[in-house]
Design a protein around this motif. Structure first.
Motif, PDB file in Angstrom:
ATOM      1  N   HIS A   9       0.826  -1.213   0.000  1.00 59.04           N
ATOM      2  CA  HIS A   9       0.000   0.000   0.000  1.00 59.04           C
ATOM      3  C   HIS A   9       0.859   1.261   0.000  1.00 59.04           C
ATOM      4  O   HIS A   9       0.409   2.321  -0.404  1.00 59.04           O
ATOM      5  CB  HIS A   9      -0.975  -0.006   1.182  1.00 59.04           C
ATOM      6  CG  HIS A   9      -0.320   0.261   2.498  1.00 59.04           C
ATOM      7  ND1 HIS A   9       0.346  -0.720   3.194  1.00 59.04           N
ATOM      8  CD2 HIS A   9      -0.212   1.391   3.220  1.00 59.04           C
ATOM      9  CE1 HIS A   9       0.845  -0.192   4.294  1.00 59.04           C
ATOM     10  NE2 HIS A   9       0.511   1.090   4.340  1.00 59.04           N
ATOM     11  N   THR A  10       2.127   1.137   0.396  1.00 56.03           N
ATOM     12  CA  THR A  10       3.053   2.273   0.394  1.00 56.03           C
ATOM     13  C   THR A  10       3.694   2.504  -0.967  1.00 56.03           C
ATOM     14  O   THR A  10       4.380   3.493  -1.172  1.00 56.03           O
ATOM     15  CB  THR A  10       4.176   2.047   1.415  1.00 56.03           C
ATOM     16  OG1 THR A  10       4.892   0.858   1.043  1.00 56.03           O
ATOM     17  CG2 THR A  10       3.641   1.926   2.828  1.00 56.03           C
ATOM     18  N   GLU A 103      -3.932  -1.827   2.836  1.00 56.66           N
ATOM     19  CA  GLU A 103      -3.191  -1.343   3.996  1.00 56.66           C
ATOM     20  C   GLU A 103      -3.332  -2.290   5.182  1.00 56.66           C
ATOM     21  O   GLU A 103      -2.399  -2.529   5.923  1.00 56.66           O
ATOM     22  CB  GLU A 103      -3.650   0.049   4.390  1.00 56.66           C
ATOM     23  CG  GLU A 103      -2.834   0.645   5.512  1.00 56.66           C
ATOM     24  CD  GLU A 103      -3.143   2.107   5.777  1.00 56.66           C
ATOM     25  OE1 GLU A 103      -2.501   2.665   6.679  1.00 56.66           O
ATOM     26  OE2 GLU A 103      -4.030   2.670   5.109  1.00 56.66           O
TER      27      GLU A 103
END
Length: 106
Positions: A9-10, A103
């Motif tokens: 998610h990053t 996430e």
């Protein structure tokens, strides 16, 4: 046989080699991909291996059965291309597959 890309998610990407017949979840676990918890070990009973398949690849991953759909309904980050990675069997036709990780897992 080929490679797949997991995107956290990053935005951090992890490219891993795939093995025919292995589940997408097992490929993630074997390669230490963060964000795939796989609490039930691939029994389609927990939803902690949720991935979001790139739109261009969703049809190549096969169809979703009722058990998988039921687990995905409980996932807050579910999208139209969500899959449980334990239910996607890797083959040569998935060489180049791209999946994103939510996430949080359930």
């Amino acid at each position: 046989m080929g490679q797949i890309t997991f995107i956290e998610h990053t935005g951090t990407e992890h490219v891993v080699e795939i093995e025919e017949g292995q589940s997408l979840m097992q490929a993630a676990v074997d390669n230490g991909i963060p964000g795939i918890d796989a609490d039930c070990g691939g029994a389609c009973a927990c939803g902690t291996c949720h991935v979001i398949v790139d739109n261009n690849w969703i049809h190549a991953t096969g169809s979703i059965n009722a058990d998988e759909l039921g687990m995905l309904q409980l996932t807050p980050d579910k999208s139209e291309t969500s899959r449980l990675s334990c239910q996607v069997t890797l083959s040569e036709s998935l060489d180049g597959l791209v999946v994103r990780l939510p996430e949080f897992q359930m």
